[in-house]
Write an enzyme that holds these catalytic residues in place. Structure first.
Site: not given
Ligand SMILES: N[C@@H](CCC(=O)N[C@@H](CS)C(=O)NCC(=O)O)C(=O)O
Length: 284
Positions: A153, A229, A262
């Site tokens: 991402s 995604d 995602h």
């Molecule tokens: N708001 C959500 C969406 C953000 C999101 O999907 N972040 C991705 C990267 S863009 C991620 O890797 N989140 C941390 C995880 O899944 O451990 C969150 O706080 O996780």
């Protein structure tokens, strides 16, 4: 400065697939704060120097999301590669922040900010290139001319842009669900306006599609993208990367993965393929 750079404090050491999952803290003069990063050393690292990969994480992450969720260690041990996972921004009470989850701490976008109040600390591009890489070269058993970069991402954007701008420093690149053209999506526009200012010409230096227009890489780009995604259409814009690569006849290996979202479940499903891909690219 060099002495300051080399003062690493080990804050974690866990046995994993006969190697070690390590975690370090150090002071970063470039970012003006203390930083934490993780290193996985596979068992082969006991006896020899190895190819190595930098993993750049996405919004909201620190070094631990990848370490605890991607399941990369099994494949790193299998292929004999070291993986370094940095944080995604400067951190701490002295570092400016906002309430937003997609800007400031946890969202450094791997760039060098030029605008106040962000420019004092938000220098992630310089941190990675001028501080962390030399520090890793000095302290870990890495082969310095076998270095790959990959990410997810916002970190996919970081991996692609840093590789495109430094193709002698890195020898392979891949990304999971990268933000392909941040100058055209809400996450990127919000961040670039505040970090880099209103002059959109300056944003192009941090946009993979623009960089591919300017000059490509001597090796292919590998991308995996989940078709379920939620961020695909509005934020990631994989189609723009396809078009940029097609226009420049740049080699892109793109795998659109049906049913995947995602999350780190998607990353964990294909991390083995990515590590095998980098290991092969860095061979020889
Ligand atoms: N708001 C959500 C969406 C953000 C999101 O999907 N972040 C991705 C990267 S863009 C991620 O890797 N989140 C941390 C995880 O899944 O451990 C969150 O706080 O996780």
């Amino acid at each position: 400065m060099l002495k300051e750079m080399t003062e690493l404090t080990e804050i974690g050491r866990v046995r994993c697939f006969d190697g070690w999952q390590l975690r370090y803290r150090h002071h970063s003069p470039v970012l003006g704060c203390d930083m934490v990063f993780s290193v996985y050393l596979p068992p082969q690292a006991e006896n020899t120097h190895l190819p190595h990969l930098y993993w750049l994480s996405g919004l909201t992450c620190d070094d631990q999301n990848f370490v605890t969720k991607a399941g990369a260690q099994r494949y790193a041990a299998e292929h004999g590669v070291i993986i370094i996972a940095p944080d995604t921004s400067p951190r701490g009470d002295g570092v400016p922040d906002t309430e937003a989850w997609d800007f400031a701490q946890g969202a450094g976008f791997y760039l060098n900010a030029t605008q106040q109040p962000w420019s004092k600390n938000y220098q992630m591009e310089s941190y990675l290139l001028n501080e962390l890489i030399p520090l890793i070269n000095e302290t870990q058993p890495v082969i310095i001319h076998k270095r790959g970069i990959f990410g997810h991402s916002m970190g996919g954007h970081g991996a692609l842009t840093l590789a495109l701008k430094n193709h002698t420093l890195f020898q392979s690149v891949s990304a999971f669900a990268p933000i392909c053209t941040p100058i055209h999506c809400p996450w990127g526009q919000q961040a670039f306006e505040r970090y880099l200012g209103a002059d959109q010409e300056k944003w192009k230096d941090y946009d993979s599609c623009e960089l591919i227009k300017q000059h490509g890489l001597p090796w292919p780009i590998r991308v995996d993208q989940g078709l379920d995604d939620n961020f695909l259409g509005e934020q990631l814009m994989t189609e723009s990367l396809v078009i940029a690569c097609e226009n420049q006849s740049h080699k892109l290996t793109l795998k659109m993965r049906e049913g995947y979202d995602h999350s780190y479940f998607f990353i964990a499903s294909f991390i083995g393929e990515h590590i095998a891909y980098h290991a092969q690219q860095l061979e020889g």
